[in-house]
Scaffold this motif. Sequence first.
Motif, PDB file in Angstrom:
ATOM      1  N   MET A 195      23.761 -59.514 -10.413  1.00 26.02           N
ATOM      2  CA  MET A 195      22.898 -58.393 -10.012  1.00 26.02           C
ATOM      3  C   MET A 195      23.185 -58.024  -8.548  1.00 26.02           C
ATOM      4  O   MET A 195      23.720 -58.833  -7.788  1.00 26.02           O
ATOM      5  CB  MET A 195      21.421 -58.764 -10.169  1.00 26.02           C
ATOM      6  N   THR A 196      22.785 -56.830  -8.176  1.00 19.12           N
ATOM      7  CA  THR A 196      23.010 -56.350  -6.803  1.00 19.12           C
ATOM      8  C   THR A 196      22.395 -57.312  -5.788  1.00 19.12           C
ATOM      9  O   THR A 196      21.229 -57.683  -5.925  1.00 19.12           O
ATOM     10  CB  THR A 196      22.390 -54.953  -6.617  1.00 19.12           C
ATOM     11  N   GLY A 197      23.183 -57.714  -4.808  1.00 20.86           N
ATOM     12  CA  GLY A 197      22.684 -58.598  -3.757  1.00 20.86           C
ATOM     13  C   GLY A 197      22.829 -60.073  -4.078  1.00 20.86           C
ATOM     14  O   GLY A 197      22.550 -60.916  -3.234  1.00 20.86           O
ATOM     15  N   ALA A 198      23.294 -60.384  -5.318  1.00 19.75           N
ATOM     16  CA  ALA A 198      23.438 -61.805  -5.692  1.00 19.75           C
ATOM     17  C   ALA A 198      24.753 -62.360  -5.147  1.00 19.75           C
ATOM     18  O   ALA A 198      25.720 -61.624  -4.925  1.00 19.75           O
ATOM     19  CB  ALA A 198      23.388 -61.947  -7.204  1.00 19.75           C
ATOM     20  N   SER A 251      27.352 -59.038  -4.399  1.00 21.31           N
ATOM     21  CA  SER A 251      27.688 -57.875  -5.206  1.00 21.31           C
ATOM     22  C   SER A 251      26.920 -56.645  -4.728  1.00 21.31           C
ATOM     23  O   SER A 251      25.745 -56.748  -4.388  1.00 21.31           O
ATOM     24  CB  SER A 251      27.340 -58.148  -6.668  1.00 21.31           C
ATOM     25  N   SER A 252      27.577 -55.481  -4.730  1.00 25.04           N
ATOM     26  CA  SER A 252      26.862 -54.255  -4.366  1.00 25.04           C
ATOM     27  C   SER A 252      26.457 -53.471  -5.613  1.00 25.04           C
ATOM     28  O   SER A 252      25.966 -52.354  -5.513  1.00 25.04           O
ATOM     29  CB  SER A 252      27.730 -53.385  -3.454  1.00 25.04           C
ATOM     30  N   MET A 253      26.670 -54.058  -6.794  1.00 20.76           N
ATOM     31  CA  MET A 253      26.316 -53.381  -8.052  1.00 20.76           C
ATOM     32  C   MET A 253      25.749 -54.391  -9.036  1.00 20.76           C
ATOM     33  O   MET A 253      26.000 -55.584  -8.929  1.00 20.76           O
ATOM     34  CB  MET A 253      27.577 -52.782  -8.697  1.00 20.76           C
ATOM     35  N   ASP A 254      25.032 -53.868 -10.042  1.00 24.09           N
ATOM     36  CA  ASP A 254      24.683 -54.684 -11.203  1.00 24.09           C
ATOM     37  C   ASP A 254      25.894 -54.640 -12.138  1.00 24.09           C
ATOM     38  O   ASP A 254      26.369 -53.547 -12.460  1.00 24.09           O
ATOM     39  CB  ASP A 254      23.474 -54.081 -11.932  1.00 24.09           C
TER      40      ASP A 254
END
Length: 410
Positions: A98-101, A50-53
């Motif tokens: 979350m971002t990066g997950a 993901s790039s966003m929360d």
Amino acid sequence: MLLSVTEARQKLLADFRAVQIIDIDIEHATGYVLADDVKATYDYPLFNNSSMDGFAVRAEDLQYASRENPAQLKIVEDIPAGAVPVKEIHPGEAARIMTGAVLPEGADSVIPVEDSNVNWRENQNVEMPPDVLLYRPVMPGEYIRKIGDDIRRGQIVMTRRRLRAQDIGFLAMLGIDRVKVFRRPRIAIFSSGDELTPVGTVLAPGKIYDSNSKTLLALSEKYFAEVISLGIVPDQIAEVKKTFESAVAQNVDLVITSAGVSVGAFDYIQKVVKENGEIKFWRVNMRPGKPLAFGRYQGVPFIGLPGNPVSAFVGFEVFVRPAILKLSGDANLEHSTFDVILAEAIESDGRESYLRAVVTFEDGQYSAKLTGHQGSGNLFSLVQANALLIIPSGVKSLPEGARVSAWLLD
Ligand code: AMP
Ligand code: MG
């Protein structure tokens, strides 16, 4: 033999080879030239993430979502960065992400938390709610960074180049912690002349401070060489010889001297080099800096710069800089040039000239004015300049408004 700048540069550079390759930690590799191509050993991104929360969803579930008519989805899992999701997302379900997950199976897009009824920013540790209202549709793939989107495994991602901060981080990203680079070139520098006094000591009548060794040291370090300073050498054959011997004993890749290469009665540098090696040329059709010698002392390359401080500087930029760059494995030996318009008429003497100027950006173009008299001893006019204008050989005058090329000094 009086060579043109171009001929002299070709002759000189043909005599330099890149130094040895060493293996170093990337932490210390900034400024070195990478010797080997780098191949990616992974796809990058490493996994769909993901790039966003927000919430990982199936786009079809949000097709008709709006503020007035939100889509309500059941939250089945919480996926912080660094975790591996265990649940698949089915119709009507979402995961908090979350971002990066890692994107969970079944989900095809992410909707940012700002487009939901949840606001965990205001209450950082808010418990994961059982369900969420989402206020807009998403495109499949939205806010997903897909595996291999940036880089494919096996791809050559870096070729020979001087490593910058961002290159170092990039290598780390790819899991590379050591690289092969060319070691720093080792350069011995000394000044010659009975009039020279080391700065920091008292001047006797008739003497001047040795500024050239400081300029040449600073320039060498700017171009990433390791410098061995051999100080000031008096105008005596035995002393000059002794200093060259000491440079050779310290395994340098290049010896740079200033002064003593002209036709003065006490200019012994050339004589000593000739007796212990060879002089390949010693005059170049340039201004400033005509008495500039190149040769070898017992096999070690030697560049004898003129004594006048501006000549020494210009000679360094024109000849020593590309030699150092070639030694350090750099493929690009050229200064970048840009065009400027003369704000005043100038005179030249037909030699290829490097004139000190201030260049300003005015009315959409670079405009150049000389910084006072161009005597080769006038270091003050060099210090006031931010560019060197390059006037080709054969040109004796140029009118105001003429276009010339320039090197930026700052
Ligand atoms: P030469 O090449 O020995 O004839 O020197 C030319 C001019 O440069 C003379 O005016 C010298 O005094 C001056 N000069 C030589 N070496 C240096 C130095 N290391 N620092 C400043 N000026 C120098
Ligand atoms: Mg001298």
